[in-house]
Design an enzyme around this catalytic site. Sequence first.
Site, PDB file in Angstrom:
ATOM      1  N   SER A 173       0.872  -1.132  -0.080  1.00  0.00           N
ATOM      2  CA  SER A 173      -0.159  -0.075  -0.161  1.00  0.00           C
ATOM      3  C   SER A 173       0.822   0.956   0.000  1.00  0.00           C
ATOM      4  O   SER A 173       1.534   1.530  -1.032  1.00  0.00           O
ATOM      5  CB  SER A 173      -1.092   0.002   1.370  1.00  0.00           C
ATOM      6  OG  SER A 173      -2.072   1.009   1.088  1.00  0.00           O
ATOM      7  N   HIS A 233      -7.662  -5.991   0.334  1.00  0.00           N
ATOM      8  CA  HIS A 233      -6.379  -4.937   0.068  1.00  0.00           C
ATOM      9  C   HIS A 233      -5.447  -5.609   1.317  1.00  0.00           C
ATOM     10  O   HIS A 233      -4.199  -5.205   1.129  1.00  0.00           O
ATOM     11  CB  HIS A 233      -6.754  -3.524   0.626  1.00  0.00           C
ATOM     12  CG  HIS A 233      -5.625  -2.555   0.718  1.00  0.00           C
ATOM     13  ND1 HIS A 233      -4.948  -2.370  -0.373  1.00  0.00           N
ATOM     14  CD2 HIS A 233      -5.257  -1.586   1.557  1.00  0.00           C
ATOM     15  CE1 HIS A 233      -4.201  -1.616  -0.115  1.00  0.00           C
ATOM     16  NE2 HIS A 233      -4.031  -1.156   1.175  1.00  0.00           N
TER      17      HIS A 233
END
Length: 307
Positions: free
Chosen positions: A129, A285
């Site tokens: 990320s 995610h």
Amino acid sequence: MALLWHLARPRALIPGFLRPGLVSPSHRAYSHAAVGPLVYDLHEPSKPRTDKQTEPILFLHGLFGSKKNNRGISKALARDLGRFVYALDLRNHGESPHDKRHDYEAMADDVANFIHEHGLKESSIIGHSMGAKTAMTLALRSPELVANIVSVDNAPADKVLGRGFAEYVRGMKRIQDANVTRQAEADKILEEYEEVSLPIRQFLLGNLYRPKGEQTQKFRVPLDILARSLDNLGDFPYKNPKEVRFEKPALFVRGTKSTYVPDELLPLIGEFFPRFRLVDVDAGHWLISEQPEVFRQAVVEFLQPAE
């Protein structure tokens, strides 16, 4: 057009979109935005293939994370690859220094300084990320410092962060203002901002600690700085792949239940990283924690030295 194989095993590594060679600059001047030395954990292999200065792996966490998030996978990669793994605390996270500037160029400066300070060579950079965009930024601006990268569920493009991140900051500020003494109290407050996912709340509350001599708990992360920086963290500093590319290997691992790396961004990834490969993982995610074994296999296959 990308060709994807939907298999039960870790999905096939997919060659990137090759473009005529436009070589990235061998050196780019830093903006001197780096903070003091980053704090890190060093995970040593029981049977080292190289010394720790040569071919190390640097692991970069995401927003609100820290070096401890990647402890298990770092130990596994050190074991499987025989390489030293440095799990870093990026600026304004964990035990590393705080600074009012929080963007990808500054974080890339920090990691570059870390590489220089420790005399590291041929480093592999793995980032999730926020850490992924930091790894991409460093690879594009200073390819001489990087052997290859693994970008975990992020792409070299501008993307507005979801509203959830701002809500998390609001909840964490409320916790701090409430002078909580127990994590259960903090979780009850945070539940108003993230009622669905207990793992996400636990992840965020992992930033709580009790300062020496105090009864109440505080957050290690500077909430005001990160709140002001959310727009920066959605951006990517490079806009034009005709100006800069990373010509070395890159692995992009994305969660099929995540929206961070949609198919329409694959051509852009191929322009910035013409030797990229793609692995899809049946996860969201937070795919490293959701599918650690699938992720481990994909990274080991990518980083395994050629026989």
